[in-house]
Design an enzyme around this catalytic site. Structure first.
Site, PDB file in Angstrom:
ATOM      1  N   ASP A  11       0.875  -1.174   0.000  1.00 56.84           N
ATOM      2  CA  ASP A  11       0.000   0.000   0.000  1.00 56.84           C
ATOM      3  C   ASP A  11       0.913   1.225   0.000  1.00 56.84           C
ATOM      4  O   ASP A  11       2.124   1.105   0.208  1.00 56.84           O
ATOM      5  CB  ASP A  11      -0.888  -0.019   1.253  1.00 56.84           C
ATOM      6  CG  ASP A  11      -1.824   1.191   1.328  1.00 56.84           C
ATOM      7  OD1 ASP A  11      -2.260   1.683   0.276  1.00 56.84           O
ATOM      8  OD2 ASP A  11      -2.108   1.657   2.453  1.00 56.84           O
ATOM      9  N   SER A  12       0.322   2.394  -0.172  1.00 56.49           N
ATOM     10  CA  SER A  12       1.106   3.628  -0.089  1.00 56.49           C
ATOM     11  C   SER A  12       1.668   3.817   1.317  1.00 56.49           C
ATOM     12  O   SER A  12       2.603   4.583   1.497  1.00 56.49           O
ATOM     13  CB  SER A  12       0.223   4.828  -0.434  1.00 56.49           C
ATOM     14  OG  SER A  12      -0.822   4.923   0.509  1.00 56.49           O
ATOM     15  N   TYR A  43      -0.819   8.545  -2.114  1.00 61.70           N
ATOM     16  CA  TYR A  43      -0.940   8.363  -3.559  1.00 61.70           C
ATOM     17  C   TYR A  43      -2.124   9.163  -4.118  1.00 61.70           C
ATOM     18  O   TYR A  43      -2.206   9.389  -5.310  1.00 61.70           O
ATOM     19  CB  TYR A  43      -1.202   6.879  -3.888  1.00 61.70           C
ATOM     20  CG  TYR A  43      -0.014   5.940  -3.809  1.00 61.70           C
ATOM     21  CD1 TYR A  43       1.268   6.384  -3.512  1.00 61.70           C
ATOM     22  CD2 TYR A  43      -0.196   4.582  -4.067  1.00 61.70           C
ATOM     23  CE1 TYR A  43       2.330   5.480  -3.456  1.00 61.70           C
ATOM     24  CE2 TYR A  43       0.858   3.688  -4.022  1.00 61.70           C
ATOM     25  CZ  TYR A  43       2.120   4.131  -3.712  1.00 61.70           C
ATOM     26  OH  TYR A  43       3.166   3.244  -3.667  1.00 61.70           O
ATOM     27  N   GLY A  44      -3.035   9.536  -3.220  1.00 61.67           N
ATOM     28  CA  GLY A  44      -4.342  10.080  -3.612  1.00 61.67           C
ATOM     29  C   GLY A  44      -4.335  11.206  -4.630  1.00 61.67           C
ATOM     30  O   GLY A  44      -5.254  11.305  -5.432  1.00 61.67           O
ATOM     31  N   CYS A  75      -4.474  -1.270  -1.848  1.00 67.49           N
ATOM     32  CA  CYS A  75      -4.639   0.176  -2.008  1.00 67.49           C
ATOM     33  C   CYS A  75      -5.655   0.406  -3.121  1.00 67.49           C
ATOM     34  O   CYS A  75      -5.424  -0.008  -4.268  1.00 67.49           O
ATOM     35  CB  CYS A  75      -3.295   0.791  -2.371  1.00 67.49           C
ATOM     36  SG  CYS A  75      -3.372   2.559  -2.714  1.00 67.49           S
ATOM     37  N   ASN A  76      -6.752   1.045  -2.797  1.00 63.18           N
ATOM     38  CA  ASN A  76      -7.782   1.322  -3.811  1.00 63.18           C
ATOM     39  C   ASN A  76      -7.246   2.251  -4.894  1.00 63.18           C
ATOM     40  O   ASN A  76      -7.548   2.091  -6.067  1.00 63.18           O
ATOM     41  CB  ASN A  76      -8.989   1.999  -3.154  1.00 63.18           C
ATOM     42  CG  ASN A  76      -9.763   1.056  -2.266  1.00 63.18           C
ATOM     43  OD1 ASN A  76     -10.747   0.459  -2.687  1.00 63.18           O
ATOM     44  ND2 ASN A  76      -9.331   0.904  -1.030  1.00 63.18           N
ATOM     45  N   THR A  77      -6.424   3.228  -4.480  1.00 63.35           N
ATOM     46  CA  THR A  77      -5.929   4.229  -5.423  1.00 63.35           C
ATOM     47  C   THR A  77      -4.986   3.589  -6.444  1.00 63.35           C
ATOM     48  O   THR A  77      -5.088   3.854  -7.648  1.00 63.35           O
ATOM     49  CB  THR A  77      -5.202   5.361  -4.659  1.00 63.35           C
ATOM     50  OG1 THR A  77      -6.006   5.732  -3.542  1.00 63.35           O
ATOM     51  CG2 THR A  77      -4.958   6.557  -5.535  1.00 63.35           C
ATOM     52  N   GLU A 153      -1.123   8.374   8.577  1.00 59.96           N
ATOM     53  CA  GLU A 153       0.298   8.008   8.454  1.00 59.96           C
ATOM     54  C   GLU A 153       1.122   8.564   9.620  1.00 59.96           C
ATOM     55  O   GLU A 153       2.125   7.989  10.013  1.00 59.96           O
ATOM     56  CB  GLU A 153       0.886   8.551   7.145  1.00 59.96           C
ATOM     57  CG  GLU A 153       0.486   7.774   5.908  1.00 59.96           C
ATOM     58  CD  GLU A 153       1.049   6.363   5.869  1.00 59.96           C
ATOM     59  OE1 GLU A 153       2.258   6.197   6.036  1.00 59.96           O
ATOM     60  OE2 GLU A 153       0.243   5.419   5.682  1.00 59.96           O
ATOM     61  N   CYS A 185     -10.988   3.424   0.878  1.00 58.09           N
ATOM     62  CA  CYS A 185      -9.540   3.628   1.042  1.00 58.09           C
ATOM     63  C   CYS A 185      -9.139   2.793   2.249  1.00 58.09           C
ATOM     64  O   CYS A 185      -9.787   2.879   3.307  1.00 58.09           O
ATOM     65  CB  CYS A 185      -9.240   5.102   1.275  1.00 58.09           C
ATOM     66  SG  CYS A 185      -7.536   5.428   1.800  1.00 58.09           S
ATOM     67  N   THR A 186      -8.100   1.994   2.094  1.00 52.94           N
ATOM     68  CA  THR A 186      -7.758   1.056   3.163  1.00 52.94           C
ATOM     69  C   THR A 186      -7.287   1.759   4.451  1.00 52.94           C
ATOM     70  O   THR A 186      -7.406   1.203   5.534  1.00 52.94           O
ATOM     71  CB  THR A 186      -6.699   0.040   2.684  1.00 52.94           C
ATOM     72  OG1 THR A 186      -5.598   0.748   2.095  1.00 52.94           O
ATOM     73  CG2 THR A 186      -7.276  -0.910   1.664  1.00 52.94           C
ATOM     74  N   HIS A 187      -6.796   2.996   4.317  1.00 55.69           N
ATOM     75  CA  HIS A 187      -6.410   3.741   5.528  1.00 55.69           C
ATOM     76  C   HIS A 187      -7.619   4.034   6.422  1.00 55.69           C
ATOM     77  O   HIS A 187      -7.492   4.109   7.643  1.00 55.69           O
ATOM     78  CB  HIS A 187      -5.770   5.081   5.149  1.00 55.69           C
ATOM     79  CG  HIS A 187      -4.332   5.002   4.760  1.00 55.69           C
ATOM     80  ND1 HIS A 187      -3.913   4.533   3.540  1.00 55.69           N
ATOM     81  CD2 HIS A 187      -3.208   5.357   5.443  1.00 55.69           C
ATOM     82  CE1 HIS A 187      -2.592   4.596   3.480  1.00 55.69           C
ATOM     83  NE2 HIS A 187      -2.141   5.093   4.620  1.00 55.69           N
TER      84      HIS A 187
HETATM   85  N1  DGL Z   1      -4.673   3.137   1.253  1.00 52.78           N
HETATM   86  C1  DGL Z   1      -4.727   3.864   0.005  1.00 52.78           C
HETATM   87  C2  DGL Z   1      -6.069   3.602  -0.681  1.00 52.78           C
HETATM   88  O1  DGL Z   1      -6.680   2.633  -0.409  1.00 52.78           O
HETATM   89  C3  DGL Z   1      -4.414   5.268   0.327  1.00 52.78           C
HETATM   90  C4  DGL Z   1      -4.241   6.164  -0.806  1.00 52.78           C
HETATM   91  C5  DGL Z   1      -3.290   7.282  -0.597  1.00 52.78           C
HETATM   92  O2  DGL Z   1      -2.134   7.026  -0.319  1.00 52.78           O
HETATM   93  O3  DGL Z   1      -3.725   8.428  -0.805  1.00 52.78           O
HETATM   94  O4  DGL Z   1      -6.527   4.305  -1.512  1.00 52.78           O
END
Ligand code: DGL
Length: 267
Positions: A11-12, A43-44, A75-77, A153, A185-187
């Site tokens: 993930d990011s 990453y968003g 990570c969805n993004t 984060e 978003c997994t966060h």
């Molecule tokens: N956990 C990432 C997601 O699911 C976070 C994206 C990010 O880093 O902005 O989208």
């Protein structure tokens, strides 16, 4: 390929650890290697090309240095930006995340669903196509949440600042009277309780972690890659320069019932 090789997850940043935890519960015999690309989070708001490059760097590490037998893009993004290209590049199975729109259409009673995700996910062609498939009688209300990933984060999940930001993003959804929220978003899984507190007990909050773990299980079975031995380990790697990162990760994972080794030296 040996069945004892680990499942690689990335993930990011720390968000995908929520997915790692579902995979560990469902597949307790599997070794797991997790990469957090914390130095490049979030990453968003990054371009598709940058996200593809970062995803390749993380996957190369998981395959070449950690001998992963299957990859989970937790990570969805990154999934929205790069999954197709990644599946072309690599030969091993790659599983991605997708906001839980379909389960939400089944859960909503008033037919109003709110979706929280990053700008990158919500603006992607992949997400538009997904929404298109399920729109019709359901009103979907999308809400980008810039700033939330950064606070998570930094481990600020108990700070007033995150509550203020969550309130700002939830207010429009409360006004629309949604009864179901998708965590795209997994966060955001780490702030599920805060979201629940602000939305009220009757609002359903849905994420994709368990569904992805089930998909991992079926892919392992399909390719005869399931680890039948008891030899396993769990590792978390970050490239964060935050000296408190281990502390942050440990504080977020106190409810995990597995021990992992922490390494701050990847890439
Ligand atoms: N956990 C990432 C997601 O699911 C976070 C994206 C990010 O880093 O902005 O989208």
């Amino acid at each position: 390929m040996k069945n004892t090789q680990p499942i690689g997850i990335f993930d990011s940043g720390v968000g995908g650890i929520s997915v790692m935890s579902h995979i560990q519960s469902l597949l307790p015999n599997e070794s797991l290697a997790y990469v957090a690309d914390s130095l490049f989070a979030p990453y968003g708001l990054k371009s598709k090309d940058v996200i593809l490059e970062r995803s390749k760097t993380a996957i190369d590490y998981l395959i070449k240095k950690q001998s992963s037998k299957l990859i989970v893009v937790a990570c969805n993004t990154a999934t929205a930006a790069a999954i197709q290209e990644l599946r072309h590049i690599y030969e091993i199975p790659i599983i991605g995340m997708e906001p839980a729109i379909k389960p939400a259409t089944k859960a909503t009673i008033c037919k109003k669903v709110g979706i929280l995700a990053t700008n990158g996910t919500l603006e992607s062609a992949k997400f538009s196509a997904l929404l298109e498939t399920y729109s019709g009688e359901i009103d979907f209300h999308t809400q980008p949440c810039p700033g939330l990933v950064e606070l998570i984060e930094q481990g600020k999940i108990n700070d007033l600042s995150i509550n203020i930001l969550i309130q700002k993003y939830l207010d429009p959804l409360i006004e629309k009277k949604v009864d179901t929220i998708v965590l795209g978003c997994t966060h955001y899984i780490f702030i599920r309780k805060l979201i629940k507190n602000q939305m009220g007990a009757n609002v359903r909050i849905i994420d994709t972690g368990l569904a992805v773990a089930k998909q991992v299980k079926s892919e392992l079975e399909k390719f005869s890659l399931t680890n039948k031995t008891n030899e396993k380990y769990y590792s978390i790697f970050t490239n964060s320069q935050n000296l408190k990162m281990e502390e942050i990760i440990r504080s977020m994972t106190t409810n995990l019932d597995f021990n992992y080794s922490y390494h701050s030296n990847w890439n």
